[in-house]
Scaffold this motif. Structure first.
Motif, PDB file in Angstrom:
ATOM      1  N   VAL A  53       0.963  -1.218  -0.124  1.00  0.00           N
ATOM      2  CA  VAL A  53      -0.090  -0.192   0.178  1.00  0.00           C
ATOM      3  C   VAL A  53       0.907   1.306  -0.061  1.00  0.00           C
ATOM      4  O   VAL A  53       1.531   1.225   0.877  1.00  0.00           O
ATOM      5  CB  VAL A  53      -0.959   0.053   1.169  1.00  0.00           C
ATOM      6  N   TRP A  68     -11.966   9.250   1.704  1.00  0.00           N
ATOM      7  CA  TRP A  68     -11.778   7.767   2.649  1.00  0.00           C
ATOM      8  C   TRP A  68     -13.067   7.176   1.632  1.00  0.00           C
ATOM      9  O   TRP A  68     -13.119   5.892   2.012  1.00  0.00           O
ATOM     10  CB  TRP A  68     -12.065   8.200   4.023  1.00  0.00           C
ATOM     11  N   THR A  74      -7.897   3.675   1.186  1.00  0.00           N
ATOM     12  CA  THR A  74      -7.351   2.700   2.011  1.00  0.00           C
ATOM     13  C   THR A  74      -8.300   1.545   2.180  1.00  0.00           C
ATOM     14  O   THR A  74      -8.290   0.476   2.363  1.00  0.00           O
ATOM     15  CB  THR A  74      -6.942   3.147   3.573  1.00  0.00           C
ATOM     16  N   VAL A  89       2.991  -1.190   4.188  1.00  0.00           N
ATOM     17  CA  VAL A  89       2.177   0.376   4.261  1.00  0.00           C
ATOM     18  C   VAL A  89       3.479   1.061   4.017  1.00  0.00           C
ATOM     19  O   VAL A  89       4.158   1.482   4.956  1.00  0.00           O
ATOM     20  CB  VAL A  89       1.256   0.663   5.041  1.00  0.00           C
ATOM     21  N   TRP A 100      -3.748   4.641   9.478  1.00  0.00           N
ATOM     22  CA  TRP A 100      -5.060   3.994   9.695  1.00  0.00           C
ATOM     23  C   TRP A 100      -5.261   3.452  11.114  1.00  0.00           C
ATOM     24  O   TRP A 100      -4.174   3.572  11.769  1.00  0.00           O
ATOM     25  CB  TRP A 100      -5.782   3.301   8.829  1.00  0.00           C
ATOM     26  N   SER A 145      -4.700  10.272   8.696  1.00  0.00           N
ATOM     27  CA  SER A 145      -3.920  10.167   7.587  1.00  0.00           C
ATOM     28  C   SER A 145      -3.708  11.353   6.775  1.00  0.00           C
ATOM     29  O   SER A 145      -2.578  11.825   6.494  1.00  0.00           O
ATOM     30  CB  SER A 145      -3.895   8.980   6.638  1.00  0.00           C
ATOM     31  N   PHE A 151      -3.434   8.909   0.043  1.00  0.00           N
ATOM     32  CA  PHE A 151      -3.453   7.585  -0.473  1.00  0.00           C
ATOM     33  C   PHE A 151      -3.115   7.542  -1.808  1.00  0.00           C
ATOM     34  O   PHE A 151      -3.707   8.330  -2.545  1.00  0.00           O
ATOM     35  CB  PHE A 151      -4.703   7.031  -0.129  1.00  0.00           C
ATOM     36  N   TRP A 154      -2.465   0.627  -4.197  1.00  0.00           N
ATOM     37  CA  TRP A 154      -1.927  -0.513  -3.753  1.00  0.00           C
ATOM     38  C   TRP A 154      -1.492  -1.507  -4.886  1.00  0.00           C
ATOM     39  O   TRP A 154      -1.628  -1.220  -5.965  1.00  0.00           O
ATOM     40  CB  TRP A 154      -3.279  -1.361  -3.109  1.00  0.00           C
TER      41      TRP A 154
END
Length: 233
Positions: A53, A68, A74, A89, A100, A145, A151, A154
């Protein structure tokens, strides 16, 4: 039992310290993830394939609470984690925002994820520890975060704790931290099991008063003594 199970069962008996030595002999010096330390006192050694991630530094138009809810988040990443994997991560080493917290860790535990490894910080530490998920991270932080991270994606190559990690690499984590074994080298590092057995014999010799020169590392004479004694180990 498939090949992964056999290899992982063997590696579960090998310390990360031994693994770093074995990998060093193969030319790999940078395999120990900096900042990833056990946050659960009862964390036993874990072995699994890496599910990566990736975060990047926070950018205000993207790092928002609304993000989110995006499928690319995530939450979406956790729903793709297979049972038995170790989530790695890449949090850019950020320790003043938690990538997280407890609810996401609980979902990982429910999905059968073996462990979480990161160079960043978790949040809701008491709740995270109550989930039973094995966690190696760089401490805890209260801010969310988006206060310090965006983010990204992944299952992409990441740089976690200064170490390159590719999806499918093998992670071994114990009280000394987390080590990355490149997927292509998995079969080769099974010799670490033999190294662990040898060092157990050497430790016993030291406890019985033996001097270190010629014993650690073992010279030809002591190697022969070890081979003769190995059947009883």
């Amino acid at each position: 039992m498939n090949n992964d199970e056999q290899s992982f069962n063997a590696l579960a008996k090998v310390t990360t310290a031994t693994l770093t030595t074995v990998l060093l002999k193969k030319g790999l010096r940078n395999v120990w993830i900096r900042g990833a330390r056990p946050l659960c006192s009862a964390s036993e050694r874990k072995v699994g394939r890496a599910f990566t991630v990736r975060f990047i530094p926070a950018r205000e138009d993207l790092a928002t609470p609304a993000s989110w809810s995006s499928p690319n988040s995530t939450r979406g990443a956790i729903e793709q984690m297979p049972e038995g994997c170790i989530a790695v991560v890449d949090a850019n080493g950020v320790t003043d925002a938690g990538f997280w917290g407890d609810i996401l860790c609980q979902r990982m535990a429910e999905r059968g994820v073996a462990a979480l490894v990161s160079d960043g910080a978790v949040r809701d530490l008491a709740g995270v520890q109550s989930t039973g998920l094995a966690i190696w991270a760089n401490g805890a932080a209260a801010p969310p975060s988006v206060a310090g991270l965006t983010f990204a994606d992944w299952e992409q190559p990441v740089g976690c704790g200064g170490v390159a990690v590719f999806p499918g690499d093998v992670i071994v984590a114990d009280i000394d931290g987390a080590v990355v074994i490149p997927a292509a080298l998995l079969d080769e590092v099974e010799e670490a099991v033999e190294q662990e057995r040898l060092e157990a014999w050497i430790m016993n010799e030291v406890k019985n008063g033996a001097a270190l020169p010629g014993l650690y590392p073992a010279n030809e004479e002591n190697r022969a003594r070890y081979e003769a004694a190995k059947k009883d180990l």
